[in-house]
Design a protein around this motif. Structure first.
Motif, PDB file in Angstrom:
ATOM      1  N   HIS A 122      -8.683  24.269  -6.284  1.00 40.31           N
ATOM      2  CA  HIS A 122      -6.316  23.511  -6.071  1.00 40.31           C
ATOM      3  C   HIS A 122      -6.139  23.452  -4.870  1.00 40.31           C
ATOM      4  O   HIS A 122      -5.842  22.394  -4.732  1.00 40.31           O
ATOM      5  N   ARG A 123      -7.210  23.870  -3.930  1.00 39.48           N
ATOM      6  CA  ARG A 123      -6.792  24.641  -2.488  1.00 39.48           C
ATOM      7  C   ARG A 123      -7.571  23.182  -1.065  1.00 39.48           C
ATOM      8  O   ARG A 123      -6.820  22.380  -1.004  1.00 39.48           O
ATOM      9  N   GLU A 124      -8.612  22.950  -1.985  1.00 43.66           N
ATOM     10  CA  GLU A 124      -9.425  22.200  -1.568  1.00 43.66           C
ATOM     11  C   GLU A 124      -8.468  21.014  -2.080  1.00 43.66           C
ATOM     12  O   GLU A 124      -9.247  19.438  -2.191  1.00 43.66           O
ATOM     13  N   GLN A 125      -7.887  20.344  -3.845  1.00 41.39           N
ATOM     14  CA  GLN A 125      -8.948  19.383  -3.894  1.00 41.39           C
ATOM     15  C   GLN A 125      -6.946  19.593  -5.155  1.00 41.39           C
ATOM     16  O   GLN A 125      -6.973  19.564  -6.290  1.00 41.39           O
ATOM     17  N   PRO A 126      -5.648  19.313  -4.517  1.00 43.66           N
ATOM     18  CA  PRO A 126      -4.272  19.291  -5.012  1.00 43.66           C
ATOM     19  C   PRO A 126      -4.337  18.214  -6.118  1.00 43.66           C
ATOM     20  O   PRO A 126      -4.501  17.453  -5.934  1.00 43.66           O
ATOM     21  N   PHE A 127      -3.490  18.978  -7.584  1.00 38.90           N
ATOM     22  CA  PHE A 127      -3.406  17.716  -7.915  1.00 38.90           C
ATOM     23  C   PHE A 127      -2.174  16.672  -7.559  1.00 38.90           C
ATOM     24  O   PHE A 127      -1.125  17.399  -7.499  1.00 38.90           O
ATOM     25  N   PRO A 128      -2.533  15.687  -7.779  1.00 35.31           N
ATOM     26  CA  PRO A 128      -1.445  14.514  -7.466  1.00 35.31           C
ATOM     27  C   PRO A 128      -0.828  14.265  -8.593  1.00 35.31           C
ATOM     28  O   PRO A 128      -0.772  15.137  -9.677  1.00 35.31           O
ATOM     29  N   PRO A 129       0.490  13.766  -8.443  1.00 35.81           N
ATOM     30  CA  PRO A 129       1.541  13.290  -9.540  1.00 35.81           C
ATOM     31  C   PRO A 129       0.822  12.596 -10.681  1.00 35.81           C
ATOM     32  O   PRO A 129      -0.122  11.740  -9.720  1.00 35.81           O
ATOM     33  N   PRO A 130       1.366  12.394 -11.532  1.00 29.27           N
ATOM     34  CA  PRO A 130       0.516  12.026 -12.750  1.00 29.27           C
ATOM     35  C   PRO A 130       1.048  10.126 -12.255  1.00 29.27           C
ATOM     36  O   PRO A 130       1.674   9.627 -12.078  1.00 29.27           O
ATOM     37  N   ARG A 131      -0.709   9.605 -12.655  1.00 32.72           N
ATOM     38  CA  ARG A 131      -0.508   7.596 -13.131  1.00 32.72           C
ATOM     39  C   ARG A 131       0.045   7.422 -14.068  1.00 32.72           C
ATOM     40  O   ARG A 131      -0.095   8.081 -15.188  1.00 32.72           O
ATOM     41  N   GLU A 323      -4.594  24.101 -15.880  1.00 37.12           N
ATOM     42  CA  GLU A 323      -5.451  22.799 -15.035  1.00 37.12           C
ATOM     43  C   GLU A 323      -5.539  21.803 -15.753  1.00 37.12           C
ATOM     44  O   GLU A 323      -5.357  20.863 -15.126  1.00 37.12           O
ATOM     45  N   ARG A 324      -6.323  21.850 -17.036  1.00 39.73           N
ATOM     46  CA  ARG A 324      -6.296  20.583 -18.058  1.00 39.73           C
ATOM     47  C   ARG A 324      -4.946  19.633 -17.927  1.00 39.73           C
ATOM     48  O   ARG A 324      -4.423  17.982 -18.114  1.00 39.73           O
ATOM     49  N   LEU A 325      -3.803  21.162 -18.557  1.00 42.02           N
ATOM     50  CA  LEU A 325      -2.683  19.950 -19.028  1.00 42.02           C
ATOM     51  C   LEU A 325      -1.756  19.741 -17.237  1.00 42.02           C
ATOM     52  O   LEU A 325      -1.490  18.287 -17.283  1.00 42.02           O
ATOM     53  N   GLU A 326      -2.645  19.707 -15.980  1.00 37.36           N
ATOM     54  CA  GLU A 326      -2.085  19.231 -14.800  1.00 37.36           C
ATOM     55  C   GLU A 326      -2.606  17.876 -14.343  1.00 37.36           C
ATOM     56  O   GLU A 326      -2.599  17.099 -14.410  1.00 37.36           O
ATOM     57  N   GLN A 327      -4.037  17.938 -15.402  1.00 36.29           N
ATOM     58  CA  GLN A 327      -4.616  16.523 -15.319  1.00 36.29           C
ATOM     59  C   GLN A 327      -4.592  15.654 -16.018  1.00 36.29           C
ATOM     60  O   GLN A 327      -5.329  14.284 -16.129  1.00 36.29           O
ATOM     61  N   THR A 328      -3.419  16.381 -17.163  1.00 36.69           N
ATOM     62  CA  THR A 328      -2.909  15.013 -18.515  1.00 36.69           C
ATOM     63  C   THR A 328      -2.161  13.594 -17.940  1.00 36.69           C
ATOM     64  O   THR A 328      -1.371  14.370 -16.808  1.00 36.69           O
ATOM     65  N   THR A 329      -2.096  12.137 -17.997  1.00 43.55           N
ATOM     66  CA  THR A 329      -1.793  11.309 -17.707  1.00 43.55           C
ATOM     67  C   THR A 329       0.127  11.725 -17.936  1.00 43.55           C
ATOM     68  O   THR A 329       1.117  11.237 -17.016  1.00 43.55           O
ATOM     69  N   TRP A 330       0.214  12.045 -19.461  1.00 41.46           N
ATOM     70  CA  TRP A 330       1.433  12.499 -19.476  1.00 41.46           C
ATOM     71  C   TRP A 330       1.360  13.319 -21.219  1.00 41.46           C
ATOM     72  O   TRP A 330       0.404  13.735 -21.883  1.00 41.46           O
ATOM     73  N   PHE A 331       2.685  14.368 -20.206  1.00 39.91           N
ATOM     74  CA  PHE A 331       2.787  15.054 -21.753  1.00 39.91           C
ATOM     75  C   PHE A 331       4.430  15.450 -22.024  1.00 39.91           C
ATOM     76  O   PHE A 331       5.026  15.480 -21.338  1.00 39.91           O
ATOM     77  N   GLY A 332       4.786  15.715 -23.015  1.00 39.68           N
ATOM     78  CA  GLY A 332       6.015  16.018 -23.368  1.00 39.68           C
ATOM     79  C   GLY A 332       6.230  17.191 -24.307  1.00 39.68           C
ATOM     80  O   GLY A 332       5.105  17.836 -24.709  1.00 39.68           O
ATOM     81  N   LEU A 333       7.144  17.361 -24.169  1.00 32.92           N
ATOM     82  CA  LEU A 333       7.346  18.809 -25.015  1.00 32.92           C
ATOM     83  C   LEU A 333       8.917  18.511 -26.286  1.00 32.92           C
ATOM     84  O   LEU A 333       9.792  17.136 -26.023  1.00 32.92           O
TER      85      LEU A 333
END
Length: 420
Positions: A122-131, A323-333
């Motif tokens: 995560h420090r080397e490759q921080p997750f960007p905001p969803p596209r 980590e996988r939840l951060e990689q989702t393009t969209w998720f809802g509650l």
């Protein structure tokens, strides 16, 4: 005094030996190829021995540290915060490499290895905001989590992509089967990219290490694990396979009383034999971490060492799910339908706000008491931790969406539960 010619010649030879025609005595040969050997550098023998041992030591040390650093052997996840460090200095302010020495025995080493490994990435490759999905040609996968509103969202996605006509990107949908986990997406995405079938590539372990975040758009929908468990309890009474099991139990002289109980009665029953609604991980962790077992109602990959490891190491499982939840393009509650639809409108590039249909809704059911809800929560330490992080991540995405800021503020993880 007159010196004769022979005496003068002898004097000249002694005074100037270079003019002598006499041959010097050759040194004793030390070997067969003595004259062809290269000259030996002028290094003392002790220094040469120390240099050799230093090289060997550094090689072995590098090999040991490499084995420590390779926490990917079982696909370990990586948490988005710095390593624990026994000093006043924080590691996220440096570019130093961090190592964690795992001790033998029950010392929490597996838990810390999962934490440190995830922090490094995560420090080397921080997750960007969803596209936005409409800006890519990626295949779209909706990960349908049972009794979390997934049927309604799946219908919404199908309706949207059906109206788009022939697009390069494809909404992945299995007729009559809506459930699959992350490992199935990895295998399916790889096969779609290579134009092969899973049987043509039997190395499941390597496929489960495949990073699909840049070539696929994954979406999912989460629900409070307690409410999902209550809904699953009442929904299970309607399933045909459940009633077959009830009939078989009654024939064996073990009636399943839960089919006639309320949720409060079910949770207070100390002799209950049906625990499916109380399975930890079914509210999100198993889907996102991708370690479901093969079933007739869910698609997943073949068994692999990584899946077995995640079943045993719950800390690694929840961190990988985060980590996988951060990689989702969209998720809802489900508890935030209005704001979830606003984010979905932005993700799909829609002109109007999508309206979520109501499908596969349970009939009126009893509301559990506060004591029952607290008792239910004790069965879901993994899913409740993930849902707490999902709420933080949802708020971070919402703040980024509605504000004019260009900096995406990544949320912190909740305190890790103690599974020991």
């Amino acid at each position: 005094m007159k010196i004769d010619e022979d005496t003068q010649k002898m004097i000249r030879v002694k005074l100037n030996p270079t003019t002598s025609t006499l041959r010097r005595r050759k040194p004793k040969k030390l070997g067969k190829n003595y004259n062809s050997r290269l000259p030996i550098p002028g290094i003392p023998l002790a220094s040469a021995v120390i240099a050799v041992f230093s090289v060997v030591y550094l090689y072995n040390l590098t090999k040991i540290m490499k084995n420590i650093e390779q926490t990917h052997e079982h696909g370990l996840p990586r948490p988005p915060y710095p390593y624990f460090y026994p000093s006043n200095r924080t590691t996220h302010t440096t570019n130093n490499t961090v190592y964690f020495m795992q001790m033998i025995g029950k010392t929490g080493g597996h838990r810390m290895t999962a934490v440190t490994g995830y922090a490094r990435m995560h420090r080397e490759q921080p997750f960007p905001p969803p596209r936005s999905m409409h800006k890519t040609n990626n295949a779209v996968y909706f990960m349908h989590i049972g009794k979390a509103g997934g049927t309604s969202v799946n219908s919404l996605f199908k309706s949207f992509f059906r109206k788009q006509g022939k697009l390069k990107r494809k909404y992945f949908y299995i007729h009559g089967q809506n459930h699959f986990d992350w490992s199935f997406i990895q295998v399916n995405s790889f096969c779609r990219q290579k134009g092969c079938c899973p049987r043509c590539y039997p190395n499941t372990t390597q496929l489960l290490e495949d990073d699909i975040s840049q070539r696929t758009d994954v979406a999912t929908f989460l629900r409070n694990p307690i409410d999902r468990a209550v809904s699953q309890f009442y929904y299970s009474k309607k399933l045909s396979n459940t009633w077959k099991g009830v009939i078989q139990h009654e024939r064996d002289g073990h009636p399943d009383l839960w089919t006639t109980q309320t949720i409060d009665e079910y949770m207070n029953d100390k002799n209950k034999t049906f625990f499916q609604p109380l399975e930890d991980g079914e509210a999100g962790v198993k889907y996102l971490a991708g370690y479901w077992e093969k079933s007739s109602w869910l698609y997943t990959s073949d068994e692999a060492e990584k899946k077995d490891y995640l079943r045993r190491n719950k800390t690694a499982a929840i961190l990988l799910a985060a980590e996988r939840l951060e990689q989702t393009t969209w998720f809802g509650l489900l508890e935030e339908i209005d704001r979830s639809m606003r984010l979905l409108q932005h993700t799909l590039g829609l002109d109007t706000l999508p309206k979520m249909p109501q499908a596969n809704k349970n009939q009126k059911k009893d509301v559990p008491s506060n004591q029952t809800r607290e008792l239910i929560s004790s069965y879901f330490p993994m899913d409740i931790w993930l849902y707490e992080y999902a709420k933080r991540l949802f708020e971070a995405r919402w703040e980024y969406f509605k504000s004019d800021e260009t900096t995406y503020k990544h949320p912190d993880l909740p305190e890790l539960p103690d599974f020991d």
